[in-house]
Design an enzyme around this catalytic site. Structure first.
Site, PDB file in Angstrom:
ATOM      1  N   ASP A 107     -46.853  70.655  29.042  1.00  0.00           N
ATOM      2  CA  ASP A 107     -48.216  70.886  28.523  1.00  0.00           C
ATOM      3  C   ASP A 107     -49.258  71.254  29.581  1.00  0.00           C
ATOM      4  OD1 ASP A 107     -46.847  70.072  26.291  1.00  0.00           O
ATOM      5  OD2 ASP A 107     -48.163  68.397  25.788  1.00  0.00           O
ATOM      6  N   LYS A 120     -44.367  72.325  20.761  1.00  0.00           N
ATOM      7  CA  LYS A 120     -44.185  71.006  20.141  1.00  0.00           C
ATOM      8  C   LYS A 120     -45.437  70.574  19.391  1.00  0.00           C
ATOM      9  CE  LYS A 120     -45.238  68.324  24.389  1.00  0.00           C
ATOM     10  NZ  LYS A 120     -46.388  67.611  23.898  1.00  0.00           N
ATOM     11  N   CYS A 127     -48.334  62.613  26.894  1.00  0.00           N
ATOM     12  CA  CYS A 127     -47.171  63.451  26.605  1.00  0.00           C
ATOM     13  C   CYS A 127     -46.031  63.265  27.605  1.00  0.00           C
ATOM     14  CB  CYS A 127     -47.591  64.910  26.499  1.00  0.00           C
ATOM     15  SG  CYS A 127     -48.607  65.179  25.026  1.00  0.00           S
TER      16      CYS A 127
END
Ligand code: TIU
Length: 229
Positions: free
Chosen positions: A33, A138, A171
């Protein structure tokens, strides 16, 4: 691909709580990310009142590690958190949580927040994927939830993950816990992971390596770069 020679290579990496036995042929660099919405001034993260410089210190080390991985042919996988433009995969609970003035799907300076195809959703230019590097889109915090990451890793013979990305306690931690339950060994690189909260950076890493490495190992990128090159 012939694994037979490379499979025998094992490099001892200094890490906590004890040394990590890196097998490059079975390892992948997983970059979580590193998106403009989380890292760039004017993005979603900053709009929530966060200091993005706490995340941006990870860019240099991750860029160096990515270059080393590419140079030796180590597998590289990127992830992005985000949703379909019609938001059909966005739980209403996630949309409403925190009662934000600006939430997922709303227009911001870098396009619709955390929506696939928008500028802010994409990976920062410094770490942009190249051909052959899978990008996992995701919808959740964990990179295994509702994605084909596990299939991609198993098909490639990967059992070890070198984990970078943001944010450490959200995350990165969620993904490492998911990976641990699926049988992967994770080495989390402290200089390549970042949090908006210094105390969560520290505790997020301590939670991984505590109790004999309950979720995995914690190390630093220079040791990996030295081992690979
Ligand atoms: N990638 C990731 O960690 N997503 C988040 O929402 N992180 C926060 O810290 N909010």
């Amino acid at each position: 691909m012939n694994h037979s020679e490379s499979e025998t290579i094992m490099i001892i990496i200094d890490a906590e709580p004890y040394e990590f036995h890196l097998e490059p042929a079975r390892a992948a660099l997983l970059i979580i990310d590193m998106q403009r919405d989380f890292l760039e001034p004017g993005g979603f993260g900053e709009s929530l009142g966060n200091d993005v410089s706490l995340l941006r210190r990870t860019i240099g080390p991750t860029k160096a590690l990515l270059a080393a991985a590419r140079a030796v042919g180590l597998k590289v996988i990127h992830t992005r958190e985000g949703h379909r433009p019609d938001l059909s995969d966005l739980p209403i609970a996630k949309k409403l949580r925190g009662n934000p003035t600006l939430s997922i799907g709303d227009k911001s300076a870098m396009g619709r927040i955390l929506v696939r195809g928008e500028i802010g959703h994409d990976i920062i230019p410094e770490l942009y994927p190249i051909a052959g590097e899978p990008v996992i889109d995701k919808p959740g915090k964990g990179a295994f939830y509702a994605t084909d990451l596990d299939t991609i890793l198993k098909n490639a013979g990967v059992t070890q993950l070198l984990v970078c990305g943001v944010t450490t306690e959200v995350c990165v931690n969620t993904t490492v816990r998911e990976a641990n339950d699926r049988g992967y060994d994770c080495l989390v690189l402290d200089d390549c992971c970042g949090s908006y909260f210094p105390e969560f950076q520290e505790m997020g890493l301590r939670m991984i390596k505590a109790q004999g490495g309950i979720f995995g190992w914690v190390g630093s990128s220079p040791a990996i770069i030295a081992a690979l090159t």
